[in-house]
Design a protein around this motif. Structure first.
Motif, PDB file in Angstrom:
ATOM      1  N   UNK A  17       0.821  -1.203   0.000  1.00  0.00           N
ATOM      2  CA  UNK A  17       0.000   0.000   0.000  1.00  0.00           C
ATOM      3  C   UNK A  17       0.860   1.261   0.000  1.00  0.00           C
ATOM      4  N   UNK A  18       1.969   1.222   0.726  1.00  0.00           N
ATOM      5  CA  UNK A  18       2.863   2.379   0.758  1.00  0.00           C
ATOM      6  C   UNK A  18       3.395   2.667  -0.645  1.00  0.00           C
ATOM      7  N   UNK A  19       3.747   1.605  -1.359  1.00  0.00           N
ATOM      8  CA  UNK A  19       4.244   1.784  -2.733  1.00  0.00           C
ATOM      9  C   UNK A  19       3.153   2.339  -3.636  1.00  0.00           C
ATOM     10  N   UNK A  20       1.914   1.917  -3.430  1.00  0.00           N
ATOM     11  CA  UNK A  20       0.813   2.434  -4.260  1.00  0.00           C
ATOM     12  C   UNK A  20       0.630   3.927  -4.060  1.00  0.00           C
ATOM     13  N   UNK A  21       0.693   4.368  -2.810  1.00  0.00           N
ATOM     14  CA  UNK A  21       0.534   5.796  -2.545  1.00  0.00           C
ATOM     15  C   UNK A  21       1.724   6.574  -3.097  1.00  0.00           C
ATOM     16  N   UNK A  22       2.931   6.021  -2.948  1.00  0.00           N
ATOM     17  CA  UNK A  22       4.131   6.738  -3.361  1.00  0.00           C
ATOM     18  C   UNK A  22       4.328   6.745  -4.871  1.00  0.00           C
ATOM     19  N   UNK A  23       3.487   5.994  -5.609  1.00  0.00           N
ATOM     20  CA  UNK A  23       3.521   6.100  -7.068  1.00  0.00           C
ATOM     21  C   UNK A  23       3.136   7.509  -7.520  1.00  0.00           C
ATOM     22  N   UNK A  24       2.401   8.218  -6.673  1.00  0.00           N
ATOM     23  CA  UNK A  24       1.982   9.580  -6.996  1.00  0.00           C
ATOM     24  C   UNK A  24       3.042  10.544  -6.473  1.00  0.00           C
ATOM     25  N   UNK A  25       3.684  11.224  -7.401  1.00  0.00           N
ATOM     26  CA  UNK A  25       4.899  11.973  -7.088  1.00  0.00           C
ATOM     27  C   UNK A  25       4.626  13.379  -6.569  1.00  0.00           C
ATOM     28  N   UNK A  26       3.498  13.974  -6.918  1.00  0.00           N
ATOM     29  CA  UNK A  26       3.284  15.373  -6.535  1.00  0.00           C
ATOM     30  C   UNK A  26       2.640  15.453  -5.152  1.00  0.00           C
ATOM     31  N   UNK A  27       2.979  16.522  -4.447  1.00  0.00           N
ATOM     32  CA  UNK A  27       2.395  16.739  -3.124  1.00  0.00           C
ATOM     33  C   UNK A  27       0.893  16.977  -3.235  1.00  0.00           C
ATOM     34  N   UNK A  28       0.442  17.546  -4.337  1.00  0.00           N
ATOM     35  CA  UNK A  28      -0.984  17.796  -4.528  1.00  0.00           C
ATOM     36  C   UNK A  28      -1.741  16.474  -4.621  1.00  0.00           C
ATOM     37  N   UNK A  29      -1.225  15.541  -5.407  1.00  0.00           N
ATOM     38  CA  UNK A  29      -1.880  14.239  -5.534  1.00  0.00           C
ATOM     39  C   UNK A  29      -1.951  13.526  -4.190  1.00  0.00           C
ATOM     40  N   UNK A  30      -0.835  13.523  -3.470  1.00  0.00           N
ATOM     41  CA  UNK A  30      -0.815  12.820  -2.180  1.00  0.00           C
ATOM     42  C   UNK A  30      -1.703  13.531  -1.163  1.00  0.00           C
ATOM     43  N   UNK A  31      -1.757  14.849  -1.234  1.00  0.00           N
ATOM     44  CA  UNK A  31      -2.619  15.592  -0.328  1.00  0.00           C
ATOM     45  C   UNK A  31      -4.090  15.262  -0.550  1.00  0.00           C
ATOM     46  N   UNK A  32      -4.477  15.095  -1.810  1.00  0.00           N
ATOM     47  CA  UNK A  32      -5.861  14.731  -2.126  1.00  0.00           C
ATOM     48  C   UNK A  32      -6.171  13.323  -1.612  1.00  0.00           C
ATOM     49  N   UNK A  33      -5.238  12.387  -1.830  1.00  0.00           N
ATOM     50  CA  UNK A  33      -5.423  11.019  -1.320  1.00  0.00           C
ATOM     51  C   UNK A  33      -5.586  11.038   0.187  1.00  0.00           C
ATOM     52  N   UNK A  34      -4.752  11.809   0.869  1.00  0.00           N
ATOM     53  CA  UNK A  34      -4.801  11.886   2.327  1.00  0.00           C
ATOM     54  C   UNK A  34      -6.160  12.411   2.803  1.00  0.00           C
ATOM     55  N   UNK A  35      -6.645  13.453   2.151  1.00  0.00           N
ATOM     56  CA  UNK A  35      -7.926  14.046   2.550  1.00  0.00           C
ATOM     57  C   UNK A  35      -9.071  13.056   2.370  1.00  0.00           C
ATOM     58  N   UNK A  36      -9.051  12.311   1.275  1.00  0.00           N
ATOM     59  CA  UNK A  36     -10.119  11.339   1.017  1.00  0.00           C
ATOM     60  C   UNK A  36     -10.038  10.177   1.999  1.00  0.00           C
ATOM     61  N   UNK A  37      -8.825   9.666   2.227  1.00  0.00           N
ATOM     62  CA  UNK A  37      -8.661   8.484   3.082  1.00  0.00           C
ATOM     63  C   UNK A  37      -8.996   8.780   4.533  1.00  0.00           C
ATOM     64  N   UNK A  38      -8.571   9.920   5.038  1.00  0.00           N
ATOM     65  CA  UNK A  38      -8.818  10.239   6.445  1.00  0.00           C
ATOM     66  C   UNK A  38     -10.290  10.536   6.716  1.00  0.00           C
ATOM     67  N   UNK A  39     -11.028  10.878   5.687  1.00  0.00           N
ATOM     68  CA  UNK A  39     -12.449  11.183   5.877  1.00  0.00           C
ATOM     69  C   UNK A  39     -13.303   9.921   5.924  1.00  0.00           C
TER      70      UNK A  39
END
Length: 548
Positions: free
Chosen positions: A293-315
C-alpha cells in the motif's frame, strides 16, 4: 491436479513449487485462456502480436506471467521457450544488458529442462565480450534458431525496461521482435507504455493491450471457493461461511475492491476465524500490506496528488470537492486534474452523497482501513471507528464472541486498540439479537471502562445504551438517553459529536412515534432538518434525509 494446496503466498510466490502455484492461481483464468489460444495459433515462423498486460499493483500481472510460463513448458515446449525475468531488472541500462538477461534466463530454462551442456556453455560465454555489446541480439537470435524454437519474453514492469533504452535502441529492439521467428514479447505494466504514445515512437501501436479490471463479485466468490476447495480441511470454514452467509461476499468484495492480491491475504482471516489467532492474523495482515500500500501511494509523485489522497482516506465517508478543498487548501478549480487521474487509475471512485452532490472515496476499503490505522489521529478517532466497522461486518457474531473472549484472556499480548475494537464490534454486531438488555448494558459499560475517557466515548456509550433500550422496548429509558446526548452535546462543534446529536434527534423522533406522539416526533425531525440541512458532512446529510 490432485492434492491439497499446502500454503498461500502473495508477496513472494517464488517460494511456491509450480504445483502449489498453479493450485493457488484461481483468478484471471479468462485472460490466461486468451493468451494460451494466441500462442497455440502461432508457430516458429507465424507472426504473433506483442502483448501488454496493464493494471494497478495487485491485479495479478506477475502471477499471470509465471502461470503462462508453466503452461508453455507443459503444453507448448516443442514450439516455445518461455523466458522469465526478475520483477525489476535494475541492471538494464542499455539494450545489450537486456539481451544478456535474456541469455541468463535461457540458461535457467536449459537447466530446468535437463539441458545441462547448454546451460553450462551459456554460463561461460556470458562472461565474454560477445554478450556485452551490440552483437548480443544476434547471438541470442542464433541460440533460438539452433533450438528451432521461438522465445517468449515474459517481462514484468516492461515500462522500466523500455525506458532505459535510447530511441535508437528501441527501434532496434522492435526490428528484432518483428523479425521472422523473432522473440514474442508479453509484458506487464501498471500504466500504458509512454513509449507507445505518438506515431513517432518506436512502439506506437505495437503492443496489443489487455487491461486487468478488478474482479467482479461473482469472480470474487469463484476465487474464494476455489482456494477453499484446494486447501482441503483448512478451507472448510470458508466454504461454510460462503454457504451460510452469502451476504458476507458483498463485504469481502467491497473491502478488496476486486484486487486479487488483497483477496488472497484477507482469505486467511476467513480461514482462521474459528481460532484465537484471528486478531494476530489481522495484525500480521496490516503489516504485510504496508509495503504494497505504501508503494501504491508513493507512485503519486506530486504533493498535490498525495494531499488529495490523504484528505479522502482520512475522511473515510465519501467526501465532496468542497470538503477536499477545505482540507487541503487547494482551490476547487485545481482539483479536477488530480481527481481525474486518481479515478482513471482505479484508486478512487465517485459516489452520490445526496441529491446531485458527488463524493469521492477509496475503491479498496481495506486500503482505507490500513491508511486510517497508520495515519489516523487521536483527534479524529477514525482509526478505531472504522476498525470496529470492519470487524463487525467481516465476522459473524459467534466468531466475534470467540475472538472477544480471546481478547479478554490474552489482552496483554494484543495492542489495546484491538481488544477495544473486538469488544465494540461484538456489541455492534449483536445489537438487537436475543438476550437481556441488562447484559448488553453491562457489556457496553465494560467496554467504556477499558477505554480512555472523553466526550466521544461518553456519546458513544449513551447512544448504544439508548439504542439497546429502544430495541428492548424500554421507550422512556431510550428517550431519556437520546435527550441526554442532545442536552450535553448540542453546542459542541466537533463533527463526530454533531453527528451523534443528529442521530439522537432522529432516535427521539422514532421513540415518540412508537409512544403514540406523532406531533413530538415531527418536532424532533424538524430540529434535525433546521440544524443540519446545510451541513457538508455526509453523515449529517444522511440523518437529514432520514428525518425528511
Amino acid at each position: 491436479m490432485t492434492g491439497t494446496l499446502r500454503a498461500l503466498s502473495v508477496n513472494n510466490q517464488d517460494v511456491l513449487s509450480d504445483d502449489d502455484f498453479v493450485a493457488q492461481f484461481v483468478a484471471r483464468q479468462e485472460v490466461l485462456g486468451q493468451l494460451c489460444r494466441l500462442l497455440a495459433s502461432g508457430s516458429v515462423d507465424h507472426a504473433v502480436p506483442a502483448q501488454i498486460l496493464i493494471g494497478p499493483r495487485g491485479m495479478g500481472k506477475t502471477s499471470l506471467l509465471r502461470r503462462l510460463a508453466i503452461l508453455i513448458r507443459a503444453e507448448m515446449a516443442d514450439r516455445y521457450v518461455p523466458l522469465t525475468f526478475r520483477e525489476e531488472q535494475y541492471n538494464v541500462l542499455r539494450l545489450g544488458d537486456f539481451w544478456r538477461n535474456c541469455a541468463e534466463s535461457l540458461a535457467e530454462w536449459a537447466e530446468l529442462t535437463g539441458q545441462d551442456d547448454l546451460a553450462q556453455r551459456l554460463d561461460r560465454e556470458l562472461l565474454t565480450p560477445m554478450w556485452a555489446d551490440e552483437r548480443a541480439g544476434d547471438q541470442f537470435e542464433a541460440e533460438l534458431t539452433a533450438l528451432n524454437r521461438r522465445a517468449v519474453l515474459l517481462v514484468d514492469n516492461l515500462n522500466l525496461v523500455l525506458g532505459a533504452f535510447s530511441d535508437q535502441e528501441q527501434w532496434t529492439l522492435r526490428r528484432y521482435l518483428q523479425a521472422r521467428g523473432g522473440p514474442l514479447m508479453i509484458g506487464a505494466a501498471t500504466q500504458p507504455l509512454q513509449d507507445s504514445i505518438g506515431n513517432a515512437k518506436a512502439f506506437y501501436e505495437f503492443f496489443h493491450p489487455t487491461y486487468l479490471q478488478p474482479l467482479s463479485q461473482t469472480e470474487t466468490e469463484t476465487c474464494l471457493r476455489s482456494l477453499a476447495l484446494r486447501r482441503g480441511d483448512q478451507g472448510k470454514p470458508v466454504l461454510e461461511v460462503l454457504a451460510r452467509e452469502p451476504a458476507r461476499l458483498r463485504t469481502l468484495h467491497r473491502l478488496t475492491g476486486g484486487n486479487p492480491r488483497i483477496l488472497a491475504l484477507i482469505y486467511r482471516l476467513l480461514e482462521n476465524a474459528e481460532s484465537d489467532a484471528a486478531m494476530a492474523d489481522l495484525d500480521l495482515l496490516l503489516d504485510q500490506v504496508t509495503p504494497y500500500y505504501k508503494a501504491r501511494i508513493e507512485e503519486y509523485q506530486t504533493t498535490q496528488q498525495r494531499g488529495v489522497i490523504d484528505a479522502i482516506a482520512l475522511h473515510w465517508d465519501p467526501v465532496t470537492i468542497s470538503q477536499i478543498s477545505a482540507s487541503t487548501n487547494i482551490p476547487t478549480t485545481s482539483l479536477s486534474a488530480p481527481l481525474t487521474k486518481l479515478r482513471k487509475d482505479g484508486l478512487i471512485e465517485e459516489v452520490e452523497v445526496s441529491g446531485a452532490a458527488t463524493g469521492h472515496q477509496l475503491v479498496e476499503r481495506f486500503l482505507n482501513i490500513w491508511y486510517l490505522m497508520r495515519h489516523g489521529t487521536r483527534r479524529t478517532k477514525q482509526k478505531m471507528r472504522w476498525l470496529v466497522t470492519f470487524l463487525a461486518h467481516f465476522y459473524a457474531p459467534p466468531e466475534l464472541e470467540r475472538i472477544a473472549s480471546a481478547a479478554r484472556s490474552h489482552g496483554a499480548r494484543w495492542h489495546p486498540d484491538y481488544a477495544y475494537a473486538v469488544e465494540a464490534a461484538f456489541e455492534t454486531s449483536r445489537m438487537g439479537s436475543s438476550g437481556s438488555v441488562q447484559t448488553a448494558l453491562t457489556s457496553i459499560d465494560a467496554i467504556a471502562a477499558q477505554t480512555t475517557p472523553g466526550a466521544e466515548l461518553t456519546a458513544w456509550t449513551l447512544m448504544h445504551r439508548a439504542l439497546e433500550h429502544y430495541r428492548a422496548g424500554n421507550l422512556p429509558e431510550a428517550l431519556a438517553g437520546f435527550d441526554e446526548i442532545i442536552t450535553r452535546f448540542a453546542d459542541v462543534p466537533d463533527a463526530a459529536l454533531r453527528e451523534q446529536v443528529a442521530k439522537a434527534l432522529v432516535g427521539r423522533g422514532f421513540t415518540h412515534g412508537q409512544m403514540g406522539d406523532p406531533a413530538a416526533a415531527i418536532a424532533a425531525y424538524d430540529q434535525v432538518i433546521t440544524r443540519f440541512a446545510d451541513a457538508p458532512e455526509a453523515g449529517l446529510r444522511e440523518q437529514v434525509a432520514m428525518a425528511l
